[in-house]
Design an enzyme around this catalytic site. Sequence first.
Site, mmCIF file in Angstrom:
data_model
loop_
_atom_site.group_PDB
_atom_site.id
_atom_site.type_symbol
_atom_site.label_atom_id
_atom_site.label_comp_id
_atom_site.label_asym_id
_atom_site.label_seq_id
_atom_site.Cartn_x
_atom_site.Cartn_y
_atom_site.Cartn_z
ATOM 1 C CB SER A 1 -0.945 0.005 1.211
ATOM 2 O OG SER A 1 -1.823 -1.087 1.165
ATOM 3 C CE LYS B 1 -7.535 -6.787 6.912
ATOM 4 N NZ LYS B 1 -7.830 -7.481 5.634
ATOM 5 N N GLY C 1 -9.753 -15.026 10.958
ATOM 6 C CA GLY C 1 -9.550 -13.621 11.296
ATOM 7 C C GLY C 1 -10.468 -12.689 10.528
ATOM 8 N N GLY C 2 -10.106 -11.407 10.536
ATOM 9 C CA GLY C 2 -10.927 -10.403 9.887
ATOM 10 C C GLY C 2 -11.087 -10.616 8.397
ATOM 11 C CB ALA C 3 -8.733 -11.611 5.716
ATOM 12 N NE ARG D 1 -2.297 -22.253 13.048
ATOM 13 C CZ ARG D 1 -1.363 -21.378 13.393
ATOM 14 N NH1 ARG D 1 -0.088 -21.718 13.307
ATOM 15 N NH2 ARG D 1 -1.668 -20.169 13.809
ATOM 16 N N GLY E 1 -3.865 -12.329 -4.447
ATOM 17 C CA GLY E 1 -4.684 -11.240 -3.929
ATOM 18 C C GLY E 1 -4.370 -9.863 -4.460
#
Length: 246
Positions: free
Chosen positions: A16, A64, A129-131, A151, A229
């Site tokens: 980014s 996130k 997670g957030g993603a 896991r 991605g």
Amino acid sequence: MKLYGLIGYPLGHSFSQNFFNEKFASERIDARYVNFEIPNIGYLAKILSEKNELKGFNVTIPYKQQIIPMLNELDSEAKAIGAVNVVKVMQRRGRVWLKGFNTDAPAFKNSIRPLLEKYHERALVLGTGGASKAVTHALNQLGISSQLVSRTERPGVLTYKNLSPEIMTAHTVIVNCTPVGMYPRTDECPSIPYGQLTSRHLLYDLLYNPDSTLFMHKGMAHGAPVKNGIEMLLLQAFESWRIWET
């Protein structure tokens, strides 16, 4: 000069900063974008107090979800997903006001949609997670049901050891939402049973550094189409800028 940035830890892999600073230079925008590599989400308060010119920032691993209690407001999609990757910094009644958004979900949806076939009805989403929250939200909008894999065993989440041939056959979309395989640990990959893959499987890796991960290489070895991605990252970056500037 306006300031924008990225919070997360670690940030050595991040795309980014270069993307936005090149954009600012080429379009003669009086702004800069910096990485705020913070080991604890509590450091955000210090950044906000010291950087009065900060107008917005992106959020990446592992914050996130952790950032949500620190925000004043969430847009409807971020609230539905339960994760934030874009924050707009505003002033309201003389104090800082933070509004959270999620651009991961629409970016992922628009990126994966051209690759989908009619038989892609179920997905394995690696990570919790957030993603992964954004990905499952987007897949649901596309009519694809998701099964989380981690896991750690917990209700509603399969472990990698649970991935039987029957499960692998039924779930023909596999999305890696974990950092496993990210630079510099490029010799690693999620522990799915790659021998069960076929050309009917679609492997999507949210990672973009390296541009072809071991996860993707193992998918290609079994004839499966793969994607990284980078397009998703670009789409969410474009949307981040639109949010900050409106």
